[in-house]
Scaffold this active site. Structure first.
Site, PDB file in Angstrom:
ATOM      1  N   HIS A  78      -5.275  20.925  18.923  1.00 31.65           N
ATOM      2  CA  HIS A  78      -6.208  20.001  19.584  1.00 31.65           C
ATOM      3  C   HIS A  78      -6.009  18.584  19.032  1.00 31.65           C
ATOM      4  O   HIS A  78      -5.879  17.618  19.790  1.00 31.65           O
ATOM      5  CB  HIS A  78      -7.647  20.467  19.372  1.00 31.65           C
ATOM      6  CG  HIS A  78      -8.688  19.415  19.642  1.00 31.65           C
ATOM      7  ND1 HIS A  78      -8.967  18.956  20.911  1.00 31.65           N
ATOM      8  CD2 HIS A  78      -9.501  18.721  18.816  1.00 31.65           C
ATOM      9  CE1 HIS A  78      -9.908  18.026  20.844  1.00 31.65           C
ATOM     10  NE2 HIS A  78     -10.252  17.854  19.590  1.00 31.65           N
ATOM     11  N   ASP A 107       8.968  -8.380  33.213  1.00 37.02           N
ATOM     12  CA  ASP A 107       9.010  -6.961  32.837  1.00 37.02           C
ATOM     13  C   ASP A 107       8.955  -6.906  31.319  1.00 37.02           C
ATOM     14  O   ASP A 107       8.807  -7.933  30.652  1.00 37.02           O
ATOM     15  CB  ASP A 107      10.301  -6.289  33.356  1.00 37.02           C
ATOM     16  CG  ASP A 107      10.125  -4.778  33.510  1.00 37.02           C
ATOM     17  OD1 ASP A 107       9.635  -4.152  32.544  1.00 37.02           O
ATOM     18  OD2 ASP A 107      10.455  -4.233  34.581  1.00 37.02           O
ATOM     19  N   TRP A 143      -4.002  19.299  11.534  1.00 30.08           N
ATOM     20  CA  TRP A 143      -2.986  18.341  12.001  1.00 30.08           C
ATOM     21  C   TRP A 143      -2.356  17.594  10.837  1.00 30.08           C
ATOM     22  O   TRP A 143      -1.266  17.045  10.954  1.00 30.08           O
ATOM     23  CB  TRP A 143      -3.577  17.360  13.016  1.00 30.08           C
ATOM     24  CG  TRP A 143      -4.360  16.225  12.431  1.00 30.08           C
ATOM     25  CD1 TRP A 143      -5.629  16.276  11.950  1.00 30.08           C
ATOM     26  CD2 TRP A 143      -3.934  14.865  12.271  1.00 30.08           C
ATOM     27  NE1 TRP A 143      -6.007  15.036  11.492  1.00 30.08           N
ATOM     28  CE2 TRP A 143      -5.002  14.154  11.687  1.00 30.08           C
ATOM     29  CE3 TRP A 143      -2.757  14.175  12.566  1.00 30.08           C
ATOM     30  CZ2 TRP A 143      -4.926  12.796  11.380  1.00 30.08           C
ATOM     31  CZ3 TRP A 143      -2.688  12.816  12.260  1.00 30.08           C
ATOM     32  CH2 TRP A 143      -3.766  12.140  11.670  1.00 30.08           C
ATOM     33  N   SER A 170       9.707   7.705  19.792  1.00 31.38           N
ATOM     34  CA  SER A 170       9.135   7.120  21.012  1.00 31.38           C
ATOM     35  C   SER A 170       8.190   5.971  20.668  1.00 31.38           C
ATOM     36  O   SER A 170       8.260   4.888  21.255  1.00 31.38           O
ATOM     37  CB  SER A 170       8.401   8.211  21.791  1.00 31.38           C
ATOM     38  OG  SER A 170       7.535   7.651  22.732  1.00 31.38           O
ATOM     39  N   SER A 171       7.313   6.203  19.687  1.00 30.25           N
ATOM     40  CA  SER A 171       6.329   5.177  19.323  1.00 30.25           C
ATOM     41  C   SER A 171       7.013   3.942  18.770  1.00 30.25           C
ATOM     42  O   SER A 171       6.623   2.814  19.076  1.00 30.25           O
ATOM     43  CB  SER A 171       5.364   5.706  18.266  1.00 30.25           C
ATOM     44  OG  SER A 171       4.559   6.698  18.805  1.00 30.25           O
ATOM     45  N   HIS A 254      -3.968   6.380   7.650  1.00 28.00           N
ATOM     46  CA  HIS A 254      -5.038   5.416   7.859  1.00 28.00           C
ATOM     47  C   HIS A 254      -4.654   4.309   8.825  1.00 28.00           C
ATOM     48  O   HIS A 254      -5.399   4.052   9.777  1.00 28.00           O
ATOM     49  CB  HIS A 254      -5.674   4.884   6.582  1.00 28.00           C
ATOM     50  CG  HIS A 254      -7.022   4.344   6.927  1.00 28.00           C
ATOM     51  ND1 HIS A 254      -8.103   5.170   7.145  1.00 28.00           N
ATOM     52  CD2 HIS A 254      -7.414   3.112   7.263  1.00 28.00           C
ATOM     53  CE1 HIS A 254      -9.116   4.438   7.572  1.00 28.00           C
ATOM     54  NE2 HIS A 254      -8.729   3.184   7.649  1.00 28.00           N
ATOM     55  N   GLU A 256      -2.695   4.663  11.138  1.00 21.61           N
ATOM     56  CA  GLU A 256      -2.704   5.391  12.412  1.00 21.61           C
ATOM     57  C   GLU A 256      -4.091   5.347  13.060  1.00 21.61           C
ATOM     58  O   GLU A 256      -4.221   5.203  14.275  1.00 21.61           O
ATOM     59  CB  GLU A 256      -2.270   6.843  12.171  1.00 21.61           C
ATOM     60  CG  GLU A 256      -2.497   7.814  13.339  1.00 21.61           C
ATOM     61  CD  GLU A 256      -1.598   7.552  14.521  1.00 21.61           C
ATOM     62  OE1 GLU A 256      -0.611   6.810  14.362  1.00 21.61           O
ATOM     63  OE2 GLU A 256      -1.894   8.082  15.611  1.00 21.61           O
ATOM     64  N   TYR A 258      -6.149   2.978  12.880  1.00 21.33           N
ATOM     65  CA  TYR A 258      -6.331   1.663  13.508  1.00 21.33           C
ATOM     66  C   TYR A 258      -5.386   1.456  14.677  1.00 21.33           C
ATOM     67  O   TYR A 258      -5.687   0.674  15.581  1.00 21.33           O
ATOM     68  CB  TYR A 258      -6.226   0.563  12.457  1.00 21.33           C
ATOM     69  CG  TYR A 258      -7.375   0.657  11.487  1.00 21.33           C
ATOM     70  CD1 TYR A 258      -8.660   0.868  11.994  1.00 21.33           C
ATOM     71  CD2 TYR A 258      -7.215   0.610  10.124  1.00 21.33           C
ATOM     72  CE1 TYR A 258      -9.732   1.020  11.154  1.00 21.33           C
ATOM     73  CE2 TYR A 258      -8.295   0.754   9.271  1.00 21.33           C
ATOM     74  CZ  TYR A 258      -9.547   0.959   9.789  1.00 21.33           C
ATOM     75  OH  TYR A 258     -10.614   1.106   8.962  1.00 21.33           O
ATOM     76  N   SER A 269     -12.668  -6.473  24.502  1.00 20.15           N
ATOM     77  CA  SER A 269     -12.743  -7.940  24.453  1.00 20.15           C
ATOM     78  C   SER A 269     -12.321  -8.580  25.768  1.00 20.15           C
ATOM     79  O   SER A 269     -12.582  -9.760  25.994  1.00 20.15           O
ATOM     80  CB  SER A 269     -11.856  -8.479  23.324  1.00 20.15           C
ATOM     81  OG  SER A 269     -12.249  -7.915  22.101  1.00 20.15           O
ATOM     82  N   HIS A 303      -9.042   6.999   0.573  1.00 24.13           N
ATOM     83  CA  HIS A 303     -10.438   7.389   0.844  1.00 24.13           C
ATOM     84  C   HIS A 303     -10.511   8.680   1.662  1.00 24.13           C
ATOM     85  O   HIS A 303     -11.584   9.237   1.830  1.00 24.13           O
ATOM     86  CB  HIS A 303     -11.242   6.242   1.497  1.00 24.13           C
ATOM     87  CG  HIS A 303     -10.874   5.907   2.900  1.00 24.13           C
ATOM     88  ND1 HIS A 303     -10.961   4.643   3.408  1.00 24.13           N
ATOM     89  CD2 HIS A 303     -10.426   6.656   3.917  1.00 24.13           C
ATOM     90  CE1 HIS A 303     -10.583   4.634   4.662  1.00 24.13           C
ATOM     91  NE2 HIS A 303     -10.249   5.845   4.994  1.00 24.13           N
ATOM     92  N   HIS A 304      -9.357   9.148   2.159  1.00 22.89           N
ATOM     93  CA  HIS A 304      -9.341  10.447   2.832  1.00 22.89           C
ATOM     94  C   HIS A 304      -9.255  11.591   1.829  1.00 22.89           C
ATOM     95  O   HIS A 304      -9.255  12.747   2.220  1.00 22.89           O
ATOM     96  CB  HIS A 304      -8.143  10.535   3.783  1.00 22.89           C
ATOM     97  CG  HIS A 304      -8.222   9.563   4.915  1.00 22.89           C
ATOM     98  ND1 HIS A 304      -8.778   9.884   6.132  1.00 22.89           N
ATOM     99  CD2 HIS A 304      -7.839   8.275   5.016  1.00 22.89           C
ATOM    100  CE1 HIS A 304      -8.715   8.829   6.927  1.00 22.89           C
ATOM    101  NE2 HIS A 304      -8.151   7.842   6.281  1.00 22.89           N
ATOM    102  N   THR A 329     -14.903  -5.759  10.895  1.00 21.68           N
ATOM    103  CA  THR A 329     -15.378  -4.932  12.002  1.00 21.68           C
ATOM    104  C   THR A 329     -16.742  -5.428  12.470  1.00 21.68           C
ATOM    105  O   THR A 329     -17.005  -5.500  13.673  1.00 21.68           O
ATOM    106  CB  THR A 329     -15.465  -3.451  11.579  1.00 21.68           C
ATOM    107  OG1 THR A 329     -14.280  -3.123  10.858  1.00 21.68           O
ATOM    108  CG2 THR A 329     -15.572  -2.549  12.782  1.00 21.68           C
ATOM    109  N   LYS A 332     -16.469  -8.394  14.695  1.00 21.49           N
ATOM    110  CA  LYS A 332     -16.142  -8.043  16.076  1.00 21.49           C
ATOM    111  C   LYS A 332     -17.391  -7.654  16.858  1.00 21.49           C
ATOM    112  O   LYS A 332     -17.621  -8.123  17.971  1.00 21.49           O
ATOM    113  CB  LYS A 332     -15.130  -6.889  16.100  1.00 21.49           C
ATOM    114  CG  LYS A 332     -13.762  -7.332  15.645  1.00 21.49           C
ATOM    115  CD  LYS A 332     -12.715  -6.305  16.019  1.00 21.49           C
ATOM    116  CE  LYS A 332     -11.340  -6.913  16.001  1.00 21.49           C
ATOM    117  NZ  LYS A 332     -11.037  -7.757  17.152  1.00 21.49           N
ATOM    118  N   ARG A 451     -16.024  21.880   7.684  1.00 20.00           N
ATOM    119  CA  ARG A 451     -15.281  21.803   8.935  1.00 20.00           C
ATOM    120  C   ARG A 451     -14.192  22.885   8.960  1.00 20.00           C
ATOM    121  O   ARG A 451     -13.930  23.527   7.956  1.00 20.00           O
ATOM    122  CB  ARG A 451     -14.664  20.412   9.100  1.00 20.00           C
ATOM    123  CG  ARG A 451     -13.696  20.049   8.017  1.00 20.00           C
ATOM    124  CD  ARG A 451     -13.298  18.586   8.092  1.00 20.00           C
ATOM    125  NE  ARG A 451     -12.340  18.357   9.147  1.00 20.00           N
ATOM    126  CZ  ARG A 451     -11.341  17.454   9.080  1.00 20.00           C
ATOM    127  NH1 ARG A 451     -11.198  16.712   7.996  1.00 20.00           N
ATOM    128  NH2 ARG A 451     -10.513  17.294  10.068  1.00 20.00           N
TER     129      ARG A 451
END
Lengths: 537, 380
Positions: A78, A107, A143, A170-171, A254, A256, A258, A269, A303-304, A329, A332, A451
Site C-alpha cells: 500500500h 515543450d 515500505w 524515472s524520477s 525525509h 522524500e 517534502y 498557491s 527524527h524518524h 511552514t 506559508k 501501528r
C-alpha cells in the site's frame, strides 16, 4: 499568438502516430503528462484497494479475513504503491502538463527522455506488483524495508529492489528534465521571480529528487548484496550495523516527504489567489520558505528513529532542527490565509479542495510538531498517532492538493467544464469521511495501539470500527472522482481560455483544450502577465 | 461598519471552532499519565504542546473562516489590493520562533533526565525474539521467556470461532510476567536475537528499540503497584502484533519472595535435564514448548505455511533425519526466520519439543529424545 498555425505543425515532429503508438512514442509534454496522470490514478485505486484490505481486517478485533503475513504485505505494498505510484507520478504529470505552459515554453527541454521517464514506470510497477503472485509473496517488512527483517523475506526482495531502482531512474530523469526546462526554456521576460509558485516549488523539488533518489538506490543495493551476495553492511554478526540502514534510508526518506508536499504547496498557491481574486500574499517569502523547508529536510532525518538509541546531543540537534521547520511552514499557512483575507472569494471545487488542504494539512503539521518533541515521541513513535499524522499530510495534504489541481486544470486539458455539482459532492464526501477515517487514529495511538498490527486488544475496537467505516466510505467516493474526470474528458460545457474569472498566468492565455503544440513563438512576459503581479486593475 | 461585521463573525466562528475542538478532545482518548516520574513529565509535556498548537489552530482557523464567510464574492465583497506586508511577515516569523523556544526548554529538560541511566539499583536485560521476549535479571540471576498467553493465542487464529471479547486482556496477556519492585530505579538493557523489536509499555512513558548486535539503555522507576501492559512497537515479522509485554510492579517484599520462588524452580530445572524422562512426560511438556515456540510458523499440526515455513510432518511422518532436525533447532537456518534455540531453551525443552514434533501427528510410536541425548548430539 502562435496558436493559429498549430494545425499544420505536426510535420516538424516526425511521423504522426495514431492509436496506442501515439502514446507509446509520444514526446509531447501534454500527452506524457496525461499518461502520468492516468497511471497515477490507476495506482491510486490499486493502493486504495490494498488500504481497504487493511481496514477490513481491522474492522473488528480478531483475525477474520487475511493472515498476518498477507496483512504485512498489504501495509508494505500500500505504501510503496501510493508513494511511488500515485503521489509522485501525479506531481510529475502535473509538472509535465503545466510547467511548459506556465513559463511559455513549447515543450519540455528533453522530450525523448521525457517519454522514457514515463515508460519505465509501468515496467517498474509490473515488477513490484508481480511479487504479490510469487511463491514467497510480496515484501512484508514495511515500505522502509528495515533489515534484518527485510532480509528474511523470499527472493521477491530482488524484484522490489529492481523496481525501486527503476522508479529512481524515472524520477531522476524527470527531475533533470524539469530543471533543464525551467532554467533554459522560460519565455523572454519570465524572470525567476516572475514564475508561478507551482514552477518554483517543482524546481526545488526536482533538486531534492536528484539529491536523494541515488541515496535510496544505494541503501537498497546494500540490502540486495546483504541478502544475495554475502555482504554484511547491515548485519551485526558480520560487523555491520542495522541502524546504519535507517540513517541512510531516512536521509532519503525525509526529503522524500517534502518531495511529496512542496508541489502541493505550489498548487494551492495557484488556486487560492485565483478564487480569492487577489494576488498571492508574500510571493517572495513563499519562495524563500519553500527553499528553507527543502534545506531543512536534509538535516532532520533522524527524527524518524528517535527510539533507536542515539546520543543525547544527536537527539537534541534533530529535535531542534525539526521544530524549526514549523517556522517556514507557518509562514506559508499565514500567507495563504492573508491571501484570502479581504479577497472576493468563490468556492468552486478546486478552491474547496485547496481550503480543505489548508485546514487539514495544518492539523497534520501540528501533530508533526508534537512528534518532534523527543520525550513525547517516545510515546507517539510507531503508534497509530504517527499513522494519523502522516495520512493527514499525505492524503489531505498531497492528495487533496493533487485533486484540487486536477479540478483546476481539467477544463484546460479537456476543453470542457467538469460537473461542478458532482465535484462539490466529491469534495464534501471525501472531507467528511477522510476525517472519520484518520482522526480517530490519533486517539488509538495515544491509547497505546502500535501501528502495523493485524489484530488488536478489544479496548481499541470502537475507534478502529469508526476508522474502517470512514475508510470504506472515502474509498467509494473516489469512484465518483474517476467518473467526473471520465465525463469531463468525454464532453460537457465548453471551457473558455481563461476558465476561471480570477485566473492569471500564461497557461490561461492558450485556448481550452490546450492545443498539442503551444508557444512555438515565445510569448513576451512582463508584470502584467506574471501571476503574482496585480493585473486586475 | 465592515470592521464590526468582521469582528462579530470572527467571534462567532471562534466560538464554533472552540466547541468543535472541545468535542474532539472530549470524545477521544488522551495519552495515559503513567506511573513513573518520567511518564508524568511526558504526559505534561504532551498536554502543554497540544494546548499550544490547539490555541494556534483556533486563531488561524478563526481568521480563515471569518474571511471565508465575510470576504466572498456572493456578498459583493470587492478584493483588496494588498499583497505584502514586511511588518506582518517579520511578526509571524518571530512569534513562532519564540513559541518554539518555550516548547524546547521543558522538552530538553525531560530528555536529559530520561537519558540519565546512572545510579540504577537493579538491571534487567530484555532480549527480543520472533515473537516473544526474554528477561534476564542480572543481579538476581532469574531468567525466563515471556510469550503471548495460550487463550489469546488460540482465539487469535484465523477462523478460531471464538470471540476476542471472551478472553481477559486479549492479546495483552503473557505466560510469564516481568515482575519488578516499586520505587526502585531499574535500568533496562535492550537487545535482540533476530530482527529489530521495540519494547513499549505506555504506562512507563517510553519505548526503546531492541536491535540485534547492540545494547540500548533505558530506565524506569515505578511508583504504584499494579499490572502494566504493552506491546512490541517495531514491525518484526508476521506475529509482530502478538508479542505483548506485561509488567507487574509489586512491593519490595513480594518481589524478594518471587525471586526466591524462581530460584527454587531453576534448581529443579537443572535436575530435570539430567534425569530420564518418560514418553508421556516428554509429550506433555513438548506440547507446551511446541505451542509457545514453534506453532506460530510451523502450525499446530506441523503442516507449516508454504513456502516460507516448511512442514515438519508429511502424512503424519516427520520429515528429515533426527540429527538434521536437532541441528536446525539448535543453530537455526541462515537467511530465514528460523533462529537457533541453543542457549535459549533448556535441553529438556528441546528434547520434549522434538519428541512431540516427531510423534504427535503419527499413528505409530516414533523415537523419543532424552534431554541427555540433546547434549550428546550437540557435541557430536
Amino acid at each position: 499568438m502562435s496558436h493559429d498555425i498549430t494545425a499544420e505543425h505536426d510535420e516538424h515532429h516526425g511521423p504522426h502516430h495514431t492509436g496506442l503508438a501515439r502514446w507509446v512514442f509520444s514526446t509531447n509534454h501534454k500527452e506524457i503528462g496525461t499518461l502520468y496522470l492516468v497511471f497515477s490514478l490507476i495506482m491510486f485505486l490499486i493502493g486504495g484497494a490494498m488500504a481497504l484490505v487493511i481496514r477490513a481486517e481491522l474492522f473488528a478485533p480478531g483475525l477474520q479475513l487475511v493472515n498476518p503475513e498477507f496483512f504485512n504485505q498489504m501495509t508494505t505494498m500500500h505504501a510503496l504503491v501510493m508513494i511511488f505510484g500515485a503521489v509522485m507520478p501525479a506531481f510529475v504529470g502535473l509538472a509535465n502538463w503545466m510547467v511548459p505552459l506556465m513559463i511559455g515554453a513549447p515543450d519540455m527541454a528533453l522530450p525523448r527522455m521525457n517519454n522514457w521517464s514515463f515508460w519505465i514506470m509501468p515496467f517498474a510497477f509490473t515488477l513490484l506488483l508481480a511479487t504479490l503472485f510469487m511463491p514467497t509473496g510480496a515484501p512484508a517488512s514495511g515500505w522502509t524495508l528495515y533489515p534484518p527483517l527485510s532480509l528474511q523475506g523470499g527472493n521477491s526482495l530482488a524484484f522490489v529492489i529492481f523496481a525501486i531502482h527503476l522508479m529512481g531512474i524515472s524520477s531522476i530523469m524527470g527531475a533533470i528534465n524539469i530543471i533543464a526546462t525551467i532554467l533554459n526554456m522560460r519565455a523572454p521576460g519570465m524572470t525567476l521571480l516572475r514564475m508561478p509558485l507551482f514552477v518554483w516549488t517543482w524546481l526545488i523539488t526536482a533538486f531534492l529528487l536528484i539529491a536523494v533518489m541515488p541515496v535510496l538506490a544505494g541503501a537498497v543495493t546494500m540490502l540486495l548484496t546483504d541478502r544475495f551476495f554475502g555482504t554484511s553492511f547491515f548485519s551485526a554478526a558480520g560487523g555491520g550495523d542495522p541502524v546504519l540502514y535507517q540513517h541512510i534510508f531516512w536521509f532519503f526518506g525525509h526529503p522524500e516527504v517534502y518531495i511529496m508536499i512542496l508541489p502541493a504547496f505550489g498548487i494551492v498557491s495557484e488556486i487560492i489567489p485565483t478564487f480569492s481574486r487577489k494576488r498571492l500574499f508574500g510571493y517572495t517569502s513563499m519562495v524563500y520558505a519553500t527553499a528553507s523547508i527543502a534545506f531543512l529536510s536534509f538535516i532532520v532525518w533522524a527524527h524518524h528513529m528517535f527510539t533507536v538509541g542515539m546520543p543525547l546531543g544527536a537527539m537534541l540537534f534533530f529535535m531542534y532542527a525539526t521544530m524549526v521547520i514549523a517556522v517556514p511552514t507557518g509562514v506559508k499557512i499565514f500567507n495563504w490565509v492573508s491571501t484570502m483575507w479581504r479577497g472576493s472569494m468563490t468556492f468552486e471545487t478546486p478552491m474547496l479542495f485547496a481550503l480543505g488542504f489548508v485546514v487539514l494539512f495544518t492539523i497534520g503539521g501540528f501533530s508533526g510538531l508534537m512528534l518532534a518533541i523527543v520525550p513525547a515521541d517516545f510515546q507517539y513513535h510507531d503508534s497509530y498517532f504517527v499513522v494519523a499524522h502522516f495520512h493527514y499530510v499525505l492524503v489531505t495534504g498531497a492528495i487533496f492538493a493533487i485533486m484540487a489541481g486536477v479540478y483546476y486544470w481539467l477544463p484546460k486539458w479537456t476543453g470542457h467544464m467538469y460537473n461542478e455539482t458532482l465535484g462539490k459532492v466529491h469534495f464534501w464526501w471525501s472531507t467528511i469521511w477522510i476525517n472519520v477515517l484518520f482522526f480517530p487514529q490519533h486517539y488509538l495511538g495515544l491509547a497505546g495501539m502500535p501501528r502495523r498490527i493485524p489484530d488488536y486488544a478489544v479496548q481499541f475496537a470502537e475507534f478502529n470500527m469508526i476508522s474502517s467505516i470512514g475508510g470504506f466510505m472515502f474509498g467509494i467516493g473516489q469512484l465518483l472522482f474517476v467518473y467526473i474526470i471520465w465525463k469531463c474528458a468525454r464532453g460537457g460545457e465548453k471551457a473558455t481560455a481563461q476558465v476561471w474569472e480570477g485566473a492569471r498566468g500564461l497557461e490561461w492565455t492558450v485556448p481550452s483544450p490546450a492545443p498539442l503544440h503551444t508557444f512555438d513563438t515565445p510569448p513576451v512576459v512582463d508584470d502584467s502577465v506574471a501571476v503574482h503581479k496585480d493585473n486586475l486593475a | 461598519m465592515k470592521r464590526t461585521n468582521e469582528l462579530i463573525v470572527a467571534l462567532a466562528v471562534m466560538a464554533v471552532i472552540v466547541v468543535v475542538t472541545w468535542g474532539l478532545f472530549a470524545v477521544g482518548d488522551n495519552m495515559s499519565e503513567g506511573v513513573t516520574p518520567f511518564s508524568k513529565d511526558v504526559y505534561q509535556l504532551h498536554n502543554q504542546i497540544l494546548g499550544i498548537v490547539t490555541i494556534i489552530g483556533v486563531l488561524v482557523f478563526t481568521a480563515m473562516f471569518t474571511s471565508i464567510i465575510v470576504h466572498r464574492k456572493s456578498r459583493g465583497h470587492e478584493p483588496a489590493k494588498f499583497s505584502h506586508s514586511t511588518k506582518a511577515e517579520i511578526l509571524w516569523t518571530a512569534i513562532p520562533v519564540l513559541i518554539l523556544v518555550v516548547m524546547a526548554i521543558p522538552s530538553t529538560r525531560v530528555l536529559i533526565d530520561m537519558e540519565s541511566t546512572g545510579g540504577a539499583e537493579m538491571n534487567i536485560k530484555i532480549t527480543g525474539y520472533q515473537w516473544l521476549w526474554k528477561y534476564d535479571y542480572i543481579e538476581d540471576g532469574v531468567s525466563f521467556y515471556s510469550a503471548l498467553d495460550r487463550d489469546s493465542n488460540r482465539v487469535r487464529q484465523i477462523g478460531s470461532g471464538e470471540a476476542p471479547e471472551s478472553v481477559d486482556n486479549y492479546l495483552l496477556n503473557v505466560d510469564n510476567r516481568l515482575v519488578v519492585p516499586v520505587n526502585t530505579k531499574i535500568r533496562f538493557l535492550l537487545t535482540s536475537d533476530d530482527v529489530i523489536h521495540s519494547w513499549w509499555v505506555p504506562a512507563l512513558g517510553w519505548k526503546r528499540d531492541a536491535i540485534p548486535g547492540m545494547i540500548n539503555e533505558a530506565w524506569t522507576l515505578i511508583e504504584e503497584e499494579g499490572t502494566y501492559r504493552g506491546q512490541c512497537a517495531e514491525l518484526c515479522g508476521k506475529d509482530h502484533g502478538f508479542m505483548p509485554i506485561v509488567v507487574e510492579a509489586v512491593s519490595r517484599e513480594a518481589y524478594d519472595a518471587w525471586v526466591a520462588e524462581q530460584r527454587q524452580a531453576i534448581a529443579a530445572t537443572a535436575q530435570e535435564s539430567s534425569r530420564l524422562w518418560t514418553r508421556a512426560e516428554l509429550m506433555d511438556h513438548g506440547a507446551g514448548v511446541y505451542e509457545a515456540q514453534c506453532a506460530a510458523c510451523h502450525q499446530a499440526d506441523g503442516s507449516g505455511l508454504q513456502p516460507a515455513f516448511p512442514a515438519l510432518a508429511m502424512n503424519g511422518e516427520p520429515t528429515g533425519q533426527l540429527e538434521d532436525h536437532l541441528r536446525v533447532v539448535l543453530d537455526g537456518r541462515e537467511g530465514t526466520a528460523m533462529t537457533g534455540f541453543r542457549g535459549r531453551l533448556e535441553p529438556q525443552d528441546i528434547a520434549a519439543a522434538l519428541t512431540y514434533a516427531r510423534n504427535a501427528w503419527s499413528d505409530e510410536e516414533g523415537e523419543i529424545i532424552q534431554p541427555s541425548m540433546v547434549a550428546e548430539l550437540d557435541q557430536g
